[in-house]
Design a protein around this motif. Structure first.
Motif: not given
Length: 429
Positions: A397-413
């Protein structure tokens, strides 16, 4: 710090399906690195607003539907209940958007994560009215792209709604490569689809000493006795909604052959749904005494006892966007048989598979595989050991959370690099 709003139908303590277990595990892991709010349904008994674990939770309370759900839990496998649930979701979606609107520009999130197409109204209004970037988490496509023939009706709006949400979403997050491939084959823009595999429901619980196995074995023995199953009788376990796409009817058909080959075998069905259909099939096929049901949804402490009691877990799903029940059975070191609707990620090393796959639509294949494993204790033990190790080593789940946050950061960038777009993009699929 990123401000993310999640719009999702389940949030603890309101957990009634795999989506609730997903939210329970992943949200706390995302709460630290960002400011997180959750907009979710109220079962009529929960606070409208609360702060929990660093997360702001808003649950609007509707008098009519709240009153219904206080008297009984709505079961989405029943047509009338499904309609009531959709009405509750749509009404709540409108209230979520009003809440976000009243917060003003400075009080709104940077991004809205919409979970599943039932929350279409909030997703569309956040995009068109509030001009916020939207990420669509598609946990199931069973009402749209993968809608079984005859489900709901031939005029179901969900395929259209899913495509509309996909067009306005900055990213679509799915749980397996198979779901991504099916969406792409249906004409969705593959470049916008991100695969984030989930963790395991009981992640690391057995391996890290979170279980007293002796106590659990004793509880499982008591459960056997309460269900009227003899100590020596083999137990097959099915966990999930009792409906067609879970393959439960094919499993019941297979039980006639299984019981003939392995006398005393008992099938235990844990879940809610078409229990009347199960009783009818059991009566028609002469399986009385060989099938038991839990009588509804089972919470985690009791669910562990069911898994501990099982000799083999069988989930012959015809469709499964991920399948947390597989991770549960594997984490509990139960030999696990999966239908073709599950992702092949669960196979692990094909030379030393972590699960056995069967054609969930073929009752003969189900029976043949169960009988084969029942006759081979060594094969069951090896499958159980490899499955438990797969969940421990590969799912996080830690990996899943990190990958999800990476998607959000990419969208906002991407939003910051094109500020004039106001959360909109062209997506011609």
């Amino acid at each position: 710090m990123m401000k993310i709003a999640h719009i999702v139908n389940q949030f603890p303590p309101n957990i009634t399906a795999g989506l609730g277990r997903y939210v329970e595990r992943i949200i706390p892991l995302m709460a630290g690195p960002l400011r997180l709010s959750v907009f979710t349904l109220n079962d009529g008994r929960l606070p409208v607003h609360e702060e929990t674990g660093g997360v702001t939770v808003y649950r609007p309370l509707g008098r009519v539907l709240g009153g219904i759900s206080r008297r009984r839990r709505l079961n989405r496998t029943r047509r009338v209940d499904f309609v009531l649930l959709v009405l509750n979701v749509v009404t709540s979606n409108w209230r979520y958007v009003l809440r976000l609107w009243s917060a003003g520009r400075d009080g709104r999130p940077d991004l809205v994560a919409v979970h599943d197409s039932t929350n279409f109204l909030a997703g569309l209004l956040c995009h068109y009215l509030l001009r916020l970037p939207v990420v669509l988490h598609l946990h199931t496509t069973e009402y749209g792209v993968d809608r079984p023939r005859g489900a709901l009706s031939g005029l179901s709006p969900f395929p259209v709604i899913e495509r509309w949400l996909a067009r306005i979403a900055q990213r679509v997050v799915v749980c397996t490569p198979e779901v991504r491939d099916r969406l792409a084959a249906a004409g969705w823009d593959r470049q916008t689809i991100e695969v984030v595999c989930l963790g395991g429901t009981f992640e690391r619980l057995p391996a890290e000493g979170g279980l007293d196995r002796d106590e659990l074995r004793a509880d499982a023995a008591d459960l056997r006795a309460r269900l009227g199953i003899a100590a020596a009788d083999p137990v097959l376990l099915f966990v999930g909604r009792i409906e067609r796409q879970k393959g439960v009817y094919e499993l019941l058909e297979a039980m006639r052959t299984i019981v003939d080959a392995v006398p005393g075998t008992t099938l235990v069905i844990v879940g809610e749904g078409d229990e009347a259909g199960v009783r009818r099939i059991v009566a028609d096929t002469g399986l009385a005494g060989r099938v038991r049901t839990s009588g509804g949804w089972v919470e985690r402490p009791a669910l562990l006892r069911y898994y501990e009691m099982a000799d083999i877990c069988v989930f012959p799903s015809l469709f499964e966007p991920f399948g947390l029940v597989a991770t549960e059975a594997m984490a509990m070191a139960r030999p696990t048989i999966l239908g073709h609707g599950f992702s092949r990620i669960f196979l692990g090393d094909p030379a030393r598979p972590a699960v056995r796959f069967i054609r969930g639509s073929d009752s003969d294949d189900i029976a043949r595989t169960v009988i084969e494993l029942m006759a081979d204790p060594a094969a069951r033990g090896a499958l159980a050991e490899r499955g438990e190790r797969f969940v421990r080593d590969r799912l996080s789940w830690a990996r899943a959370a990190d990958e999800t946050l990476a998607v959000y950061r990419a969208v906002l960038a991407a939003q910051r690099s094109a500020p004039g777009e106001c959360g909109h993009r062209r997506n011609p699929h």
